[in-house]
Design an enzyme around this catalytic site. Structure first.
Site, PDB file in Angstrom:
ATOM      1  N   SER A  31       0.811  -1.230   0.000  1.00 57.52           N
ATOM      2  CA  SER A  31       0.000   0.000   0.000  1.00 57.52           C
ATOM      3  C   SER A  31       0.838   1.271   0.000  1.00 57.52           C
ATOM      4  O   SER A  31       1.678   1.460   0.870  1.00 57.52           O
ATOM      5  CB  SER A  31      -0.882   0.036   1.249  1.00 57.52           C
ATOM      6  N   HIS A  62      -3.813  -1.169  -5.417  1.00 56.52           N
ATOM      7  CA  HIS A  62      -2.871  -2.211  -5.860  1.00 56.52           C
ATOM      8  C   HIS A  62      -3.091  -2.403  -7.359  1.00 56.52           C
ATOM      9  O   HIS A  62      -3.765  -3.329  -7.786  1.00 56.52           O
ATOM     10  CB  HIS A  62      -3.121  -3.534  -5.143  1.00 56.52           C
ATOM     11  N   HIS A  84      -3.876 -10.548  -2.976  1.00 60.24           N
ATOM     12  CA  HIS A  84      -4.009 -11.049  -1.610  1.00 60.24           C
ATOM     13  C   HIS A  84      -4.780 -12.363  -1.582  1.00 60.24           C
ATOM     14  O   HIS A  84      -5.640 -12.618  -2.436  1.00 60.24           O
ATOM     15  CB  HIS A  84      -4.738 -10.026  -0.738  1.00 60.24           C
ATOM     16  N   TYR A  86      -7.126 -13.124   0.398  1.00 62.34           N
ATOM     17  CA  TYR A  86      -8.571 -12.918   0.596  1.00 62.34           C
ATOM     18  C   TYR A  86      -9.320 -12.630  -0.705  1.00 62.34           C
ATOM     19  O   TYR A  86     -10.543 -12.605  -0.719  1.00 62.34           O
ATOM     20  CB  TYR A  86      -8.838 -11.808   1.626  1.00 62.34           C
ATOM     21  N   GLU A  87      -8.598 -12.403  -1.789  1.00 60.99           N
ATOM     22  CA  GLU A  87      -9.291 -12.152  -3.056  1.00 60.99           C
ATOM     23  C   GLU A  87      -9.884 -13.431  -3.644  1.00 60.99           C
ATOM     24  O   GLU A  87     -10.667 -13.381  -4.590  1.00 60.99           O
ATOM     25  CB  GLU A  87      -8.349 -11.451  -4.042  1.00 60.99           C
ATOM     26  N   ALA A 114       1.569  -3.074   4.633  1.00 65.69           N
ATOM     27  CA  ALA A 114       0.957  -2.243   5.683  1.00 65.69           C
ATOM     28  C   ALA A 114       0.421  -3.224   6.710  1.00 65.69           C
ATOM     29  O   ALA A 114      -0.071  -4.293   6.350  1.00 65.69           O
ATOM     30  CB  ALA A 114      -0.184  -1.430   5.092  1.00 65.69           C
ATOM     31  N   MET A 212      -2.369  -8.979   6.265  1.00 60.49           N
ATOM     32  CA  MET A 212      -3.046  -9.961   5.403  1.00 60.49           C
ATOM     33  C   MET A 212      -2.220 -10.366   4.188  1.00 60.49           C
ATOM     34  O   MET A 212      -2.781 -10.783   3.167  1.00 60.49           O
ATOM     35  CB  MET A 212      -4.391  -9.368   4.928  1.00 60.49           C
ATOM     36  N   SER A 213      -0.900 -10.241   4.285  1.00 57.51           N
ATOM     37  CA  SER A 213      -0.084 -10.568   3.106  1.00 57.51           C
ATOM     38  C   SER A 213       1.279 -11.108   3.538  1.00 57.51           C
ATOM     39  O   SER A 213       1.458 -11.542   4.676  1.00 57.51           O
ATOM     40  CB  SER A 213       0.112  -9.311   2.249  1.00 57.51           C
ATOM     41  N   ASN A 236      -1.771   1.572  11.385  1.00 56.62           N
ATOM     42  CA  ASN A 236      -2.814   1.799  12.408  1.00 56.62           C
ATOM     43  C   ASN A 236      -2.488   0.893  13.585  1.00 56.62           C
ATOM     44  O   ASN A 236      -1.795  -0.110  13.421  1.00 56.62           O
ATOM     45  CB  ASN A 236      -4.195   1.430  11.840  1.00 56.62           C
ATOM     46  N   HIS A 248     -10.088   1.234   6.037  1.00 54.99           N
ATOM     47  CA  HIS A 248      -9.041   1.126   5.023  1.00 54.99           C
ATOM     48  C   HIS A 248      -8.474   2.502   4.657  1.00 54.99           C
ATOM     49  O   HIS A 248      -7.284   2.633   4.359  1.00 54.99           O
ATOM     50  CB  HIS A 248      -9.602   0.409   3.788  1.00 54.99           C
TER      51      HIS A 248
HETATM   52  N1  HPA Z   1      -4.990  -5.754  10.503  1.00 51.67           N
HETATM   53  C1  HPA Z   1      -4.751  -6.513   9.425  1.00 51.67           C
HETATM   54  N2  HPA Z   1      -4.205  -6.040   8.305  1.00 51.67           N
HETATM   55  C2  HPA Z   1      -3.887  -4.738   8.264  1.00 51.67           C
HETATM   56  C3  HPA Z   1      -4.115  -3.885   9.351  1.00 51.67           C
HETATM   57  C4  HPA Z   1      -4.701  -4.433  10.536  1.00 51.67           C
HETATM   58  O1  HPA Z   1      -4.936  -3.744  11.540  1.00 51.67           O
HETATM   59  N3  HPA Z   1      -3.671  -2.658   8.976  1.00 51.67           N
HETATM   60  C5  HPA Z   1      -3.199  -2.766   7.710  1.00 51.67           C
HETATM   61  N4  HPA Z   1      -3.322  -4.032   7.274  1.00 51.67           N
END
Ligand code: HPA
Length: 276
Positions: A31, A62, A84, A86-87, A114, A212-213, A236, A248
């Site tokens: 990201s 992306h 990803h 999850y896609e 990220a 998630m990656s 975050n 997001h």
């Molecule tokens: N959790 C999972 N994936 C993420 C997060 C999160 O807080 N922030 C950015 N990608």
């Protein structure tokens, strides 16, 4: 031939026809980091959708480009964006580009992402060198017939994020005045963010960040004997740590804010990888 191996070979053949450059370093830009490609000299850019066999990303931010060029003289193959888990594809499919990197000559991969901060001493914008991971995604990219040409059935994962390189990167970051932390990255499948209870569980398990990656890519890269470096931007604090919902947009905003610092670190990593 195994259908995944066929896709890998088709993709590698296609990219080879587009450039004579033999990349040494592979980069996966998460990201907000896509701008890095602007700094590549004499770059050839190919949309993922044009490369036969490549998975095509669907997530905003992306765009999905393969960019091959030199960075400060070092031949680099960058993936601008990633697919990803999850896609909906399998982890075998989403890691096809990593194996393509191997076939094209890449020796070291730098994976960026990220993630949410779990370690309470982290802040939004903290940069974390990944020292190890916890695969909590529920899958593994090496499930299925082993592709023996790439690596063994039961690969060692004792030093996924090359210790020697990490040491040099820490020293270089300190010299450049970049505040770099180090920690363990836990992967979930997503796409829902974690619950506060899951975040407490991950902390109890020793994780410093969650995302998630990256983990499937790191496993496949190590399987095939490439060196791996991972850098995470804490965009975050993970769920339950601050009294507000995650979204997001916040992830994208923080990634943009620390982009310059992140890019300086990427530059330092490239210089170090080029020495090895
Ligand atoms: N959790 C999972 N994936 C993420 C997060 C999160 O807080 N922030 C950015 N990608």
């Amino acid at each position: 031939m195994n259908p995944i191996e066929l896709r890998i070979r088709d993709a590698a053949d296609y990219i080879r026809r587009k450039t004579d450059l033999v990349p040494e370093l592979g980069l996966v830009l998460g990201s907000g980091l896509g701008d890095f490609c602007v700094g590549l000299d004499h770059a050839v850019s190919i949309p993922f959708s044009e490369v036969p066999g490549f998975p095509v990303p669907t997530v905003e931010g992306h765009s999905g480009m393969v960019v091959i060029g030199r960075y400060n003289g070092v031949p680099v193959m960058a993936l601008r964006g990633r697919v990803h888990y999850y896609e909906g594809g399998t982890q075998q499919e989403i890691t096809i580009p990593i194996r393509v990197m191997k076939l094209l000559g890449v020796k070291t991969v730098l994976l960026t992402n990220a993630s949410g901060g779990i370690n309470t001493s982290f802040r939004e914008g903290t940069l974390m060198l990944i020292s190890d991971h916890i695969n909590f995604s529920g899958a593994n990219p090496l499930i299925g017939p082993n592709l023996d040409v790439f690596g063994p059935r039961f690969p060692d994962m004792g030093d996924v994020y090359t210790r020697e390189l990490r040491k040099k990167i820490r020293a270089q970051a300190a010299e450049m005045g970049i505040d770099l932390r180090e920690g363990i990255y836990a992967m979930t499948s997503g796409p829902s963010y974690e619950t506060p209870a899951e975040v407490r569980m991950f902390r109890a398990l020793g994780a410093d960040a969650v995302g998630m990656s990256t983990v499937p890519e790191a496993i496949v890269a190590r399987h095939t004997g490439m060196q791996v470096v991972g850098v995470s931007c804490i965009t975050n604090m993970a769920a339950g740590l601050l009294d507000r919902p995650l979204d997001h947009a916040e992830v994208v905003e923080t990634a943009n804010q620390v982009k310059q610092e992140f890019l300086r670190l990427v530059e330092a990593v490239i210089a170090i990888c080029a020495e090895n």
